[in-house]
Design a protein around this motif. Structure first.
Motif, short mmCIF file in Angstrom:
data_model
loop_
_atom_site.label_atom_id
_atom_site.label_comp_id
_atom_site.label_asym_id
_atom_site.label_seq_id
_atom_site.Cartn_x
_atom_site.Cartn_y
_atom_site.Cartn_z
N ASP A 544 0.81 -1.22 0.00
CA ASP A 544 0.00 0.00 0.00
C ASP A 544 0.84 1.27 0.00
O ASP A 544 0.46 2.28 -0.59
CB ASP A 544 -0.92 0.01 1.23
CG ASP A 544 -1.94 -1.13 1.17
OD1 ASP A 544 -2.41 -1.42 0.04
OD2 ASP A 544 -2.22 -1.71 2.21
N THR A 545 1.99 1.25 0.67
CA THR A 545 2.81 2.47 0.79
C THR A 545 4.27 2.15 0.51
O THR A 545 5.13 2.36 1.36
CB THR A 545 2.66 3.10 2.19
OG1 THR A 545 3.05 2.11 3.16
CG2 THR A 545 1.25 3.57 2.45
N THR A 568 -2.68 16.47 -6.44
CA THR A 568 -3.17 16.53 -5.06
C THR A 568 -3.30 15.15 -4.42
O THR A 568 -3.89 15.01 -3.36
CB THR A 568 -4.55 17.23 -5.02
OG1 THR A 568 -5.45 16.53 -5.90
CG2 THR A 568 -4.44 18.67 -5.46
N GLY A 569 -2.81 14.11 -5.07
CA GLY A 569 -2.94 12.76 -4.53
C GLY A 569 -2.07 12.53 -3.30
O GLY A 569 -1.22 13.34 -2.94
N ASP A 570 -2.30 11.40 -2.65
CA ASP A 570 -1.60 11.04 -1.42
C ASP A 570 -0.24 10.44 -1.76
O ASP A 570 -0.03 9.23 -1.64
CB ASP A 570 -2.46 10.05 -0.63
CG ASP A 570 -1.82 9.69 0.70
OD1 ASP A 570 -0.94 10.44 1.15
OD2 ASP A 570 -2.20 8.64 1.27
N VAL A 571 0.70 11.31 -2.19
CA VAL A 571 2.04 10.88 -2.59
C VAL A 571 3.07 11.87 -2.05
O VAL A 571 2.85 13.08 -2.09
CB VAL A 571 2.16 10.79 -4.13
CG1 VAL A 571 3.60 10.50 -4.53
CG2 VAL A 571 1.25 9.71 -4.68
N ILE A 572 4.18 11.36 -1.56
CA ILE A 572 5.28 12.21 -1.09
C ILE A 572 6.51 11.95 -1.96
O ILE A 572 6.87 10.78 -2.19
CB ILE A 572 5.62 11.93 0.40
CG1 ILE A 572 4.43 12.28 1.29
CG2 ILE A 572 6.86 12.71 0.83
CD1 ILE A 572 4.62 11.86 2.73
N THR A 600 6.71 7.89 -2.40
CA THR A 600 6.03 6.90 -1.57
C THR A 600 4.58 7.33 -1.41
O THR A 600 4.27 8.52 -1.45
CB THR A 600 6.70 6.75 -0.19
OG1 THR A 600 6.04 5.71 0.54
CG2 THR A 600 6.65 8.04 0.61
N GLY A 601 3.71 6.35 -1.29
CA GLY A 601 2.29 6.65 -1.15
C GLY A 601 1.47 5.45 -1.59
O GLY A 601 2.00 4.40 -1.92
N SER A 602 0.17 5.62 -1.60
CA SER A 602 -0.71 4.52 -1.99
C SER A 602 -0.53 4.24 -3.48
O SER A 602 -0.33 5.16 -4.28
CB SER A 602 -2.17 4.87 -1.69
OG SER A 602 -2.58 5.97 -2.46
N GLU A 604 -2.53 3.43 -5.80
CA GLU A 604 -3.52 4.05 -6.69
C GLU A 604 -3.06 5.45 -7.11
O GLU A 604 -3.08 5.80 -8.29
CB GLU A 604 -4.86 4.14 -5.96
CG GLU A 604 -5.94 4.88 -6.76
CD GLU A 604 -7.18 5.15 -5.91
OE1 GLU A 604 -8.07 5.85 -6.42
OE2 GLU A 604 -7.23 4.69 -4.74
N TYR A 605 -2.61 6.24 -6.14
CA TYR A 605 -2.17 7.61 -6.45
C TYR A 605 -0.81 7.62 -7.15
O TYR A 605 -0.53 8.50 -7.97
CB TYR A 605 -2.13 8.45 -5.17
CG TYR A 605 -3.49 8.85 -4.67
CD1 TYR A 605 -4.32 9.65 -5.44
CD2 TYR A 605 -3.96 8.42 -3.43
CE1 TYR A 605 -5.58 10.02 -5.00
CE2 TYR A 605 -5.22 8.78 -2.97
CZ TYR A 605 -6.03 9.59 -3.76
OH TYR A 605 -7.27 9.94 -3.33
#
Length: 623
Positions: A544-545, A568-572, A600-602, A604-605
């Motif tokens: 997932d991450t 704007t997705g959940d990604v760093i 790193t992040g989910s 999907e994003y």
């Protein structure tokens, strides 16, 4: 004093060749080909502008060498693997079966040549030019130097329409270059030995077989590194030999250079050598040649002659019409916008027009003013046609394209990896020799496995392996793995990953830009990391991450700071690799083309960001 003047002119030309790409980049004028910008710089510096650069021995020699090297690289750009017809024909998005690229391209170029011949006679009857042969070559030629980078930028090189456009340009380049040699042998004063051209081509055939034998020797690899660089020396020797022989038999030196490029292309050089040759040519000699083309052009004398002024738009129309009617054959398979945009790209012409015009003026077939007019028209097409192509090429609703990945060898490593990739951004296919049902270790319904007869190169060429973005080779035979990996690289596969346990094989493969993995090294590295950095391993193995690498290929975001980046997705973004530099990202960090982002992040994003950054608008529009 004469020496001082020559050094001054050379200094100005070299400096402007250096500054031109920087100016284009800073002014956001990337739609103008660099070689065209160099000609424009020459216009500013030469007879049409400030007249501060004058041709002398230094510049004349370097410019001639640049022209020779340009013709060599034009021959080298020809990919003869495109002429093979073994590729399976698939179904296009519109439901029609894709055309045979080589057959369609050959028919289209035949039509272009016949129309060019007819238009040439019209120009002769109108009194613009006396020689229909020369005008036919000028109208029918197509610039590979414009077509190739435009297709690469649009990510169309591996598509069917991209291959058709490329093949038409390749056939045109090859045919017009040979016909230019015939033209010189016929029209050059006191030249009657046309048959001597056969001597040049016979020498080329002999040198090809010598090169093939030379390339297979084991000592060549040893001498290819360090200060020896035997491959580079061999290439330059080949160029000089064929250029010298070309002049000896009465042909133009550029024919020998072009033939040398064709021979090197046929010998399938490794990409590192091609990169070195490109760097030397486009980094030094060729810019000098193009700047000097502009220096020698006198625009004001062209504008003073109404007849030549009228010829410019008429010739532009002739170039367009000669491509429009034959290329419209593609309407059988493609929509109107795709066909018309292809017509415009194929209207581009540059290097061979400069060659033909220069030769025509030298042997007295055309005047110096006519030569300048023809070159000016070529420059105009090189600026306008890529822009029109990008604007017209259809922008359809984006269908998320999956990256094709081919696995050679089905085993405990490749089977689960291919299955995990299947649900994401990738389209994995496993290739494995056909085995009896009783021997099958896995259920085929769980995995997409394509049966092949064996792992021979001929068998693999009949599949889509070499059309994949990533090829993973993991058969039970390491020597076979190594041979297939090198073959895949030579066929132009961007990434090749191969399983190798023997260290002696590993070094050679890394020299060919092949990525190597081994079970022993992977297990050892994983165990050590679990002991020393257990939390890092958790990040790497977490579905997932996890950590992912994304290459920035979308020119829309070039130069944009991360603070302004709209995603704007959940990604760093953890790290950015730029060349050999490792950058810790912050708000003011600007994205550059081909940056490698570690994120790193989910998943999907991450997949969404990957689609956004790795596919330009042109590439998205095609899919």
């Amino acid at each position: 004093m004469e020496q001082h003047v020559s050094i001054t002119s050379l200094l100005i030309v070299v400096t402007m060749a250096f500054l031109t790409p920087i100016i284009l980049h800073r002014l956001k004028l990337n739609f103008i080909p660099v070689v065209v910008a160099e000609i424009i710089m020459g216009l500013i510096l030469g007879k049409s502008g400030f007249n501060i650069v004058h041709e002398d021995m230094w510049l004349s020699t370097l410019s001639t060498l640049g022209f020779i090297f340009l013709m060599f690289l034009s021959g080298l750009e020809i990919d003869f693997s495109a002429f093979t017809g073994g590729k399976k024909r698939e179904i296009l998005p519109n439901g029609k079966k894709e055309p045979n690229s080589f057959a369609v391209s050959s028919i289209i170029f035949g039509g272009i040549f016949v129309l060019s011949l007819g238009l040439s006679y019209l120009f002769v009857l109108a009194g613009f030019i006396d020689n229909a042969f020369l005008m036919t070559l000028i109208i029918s030629t197509i610039s590979l130097g414009v077509v190739v980078p435009t297709l690469k930028e649009a990510h169309l090189m591996k598509t069917v329409i991209g291959q058709i456009i490329l093949l038409i340009a390749v056939i045109a380049d090859l045919a017009t270059m040979i016909l230019l040699a015939v033209f010189v042998s016929i029209y050059e004063p006191n030249h009657e030995n046309t048959w001597l051209l056969l001597v040049l081509f016979a020498a080329g055939i002999i040198l090809y077989f010598l090169g093939k034998m030379f390339k297979s020797r084991t000592f060549v690899e040893t001498l290819s590194t360090g200060t020896v660089q035997i491959g580079t020396r061999a290439v330059f020797t080949l160029i000089i030999v064929l250029v010298g022989l070309s002049e000896t038999v009465g042909a133009e030196n550029i024919l020998g250079a072009f033939l040398a490029g064709v021979l090197v292309s046929l010998l399938s050089p490794n990409q590192e050598l091609v990169h070195k040759l490109d760097s030397f040519g486009y980094g030094f000699l060729i810019p000098i040649f193009f700047v000097m083309v502009g220096v020698e052009l006198d625009i004001w004398s062209l504008l003073s002659e109404k007849k030549l002024l009228l010829l410019i738009p008429l010739l532009l129309i002739g170039l367009l019409v000669s491509k429009l009617i034959p290329v419209y054959l593609l309407k059988i398979w493609y929509d109107t916008k795709t066909v018309i945009s292809s017509v415009f790209l194929l209207t581009s012409t540059l290097s061979l027009v400069i060659a033909a015009a220069t030769i025509g003026e030298r042997i007295g077939v055309i005047t110096e003013q006519m030569k300048g007019t023809l070159i000016l028209v070529a420059v105009i097409t090189s600026i306008l046609t890529p822009i029109v192509f990008k604007k017209l090429f259809p922008k359809e609703t984006v269908v998320h394209k999956k990256i094709p990945v081919s696995f050679l060898g089905a085993n405990q490593i490749t089977l689960p990896v291919s299955r995990e990739l299947k649900s994401g951004l990738y389209d994995p296919v496993l290739y494995h020799p056909k085995i009896e049902k009783a021997e099958k270790p896995v259920n085929n319904s769980l995995f997409e496995i394509e049966d092949i007869a064996d792992y021979s190169l001929d068998t693999i060429e009949d599949t889509r392996v070499f059309q994949s973005e990533v090829v993973v080779i993991s058969t039970g035979n390491e020597e076979l793995n190594a041979r297939l990996a090198i073959a895949a690289k030579e066929k132009g596969v961007p990434r090749v990953i191969v399983r190798i346990e023997q260290p002696e094989l590993e070094k050679n493969l890394r020299d060919h830009q092949v990525e190597v993995f081994s079970s022993f090294m992977s297990t050892k590295a994983l165990l050590r990391a679990m002991i020393e950095s257990p939390n890092v391993i958790n990040i790497l193995t977490n579905q997932d991450t996890g950590l992912y690498e994304i290459v920035m290929k979308n020119e829309e975001y070039e130069g944009m700071s991360l603070r302004r980046f709209p995603f704007t997705g959940d990604v760093i973004i953890v790290r950015i690799f730029r060349g050999n530099d490792s950058i810790v990202p912050h708000g003011d960090t600007e994205l550059q083309m081909f940056d490698r982002l570690i994120v790193t992040g989910s998943k999907e994003y991450v997949d969404e960001l990957k689609r956004e950054l790795e596919f330009s608008e042109n590439a998205k529009s095609f899919y």
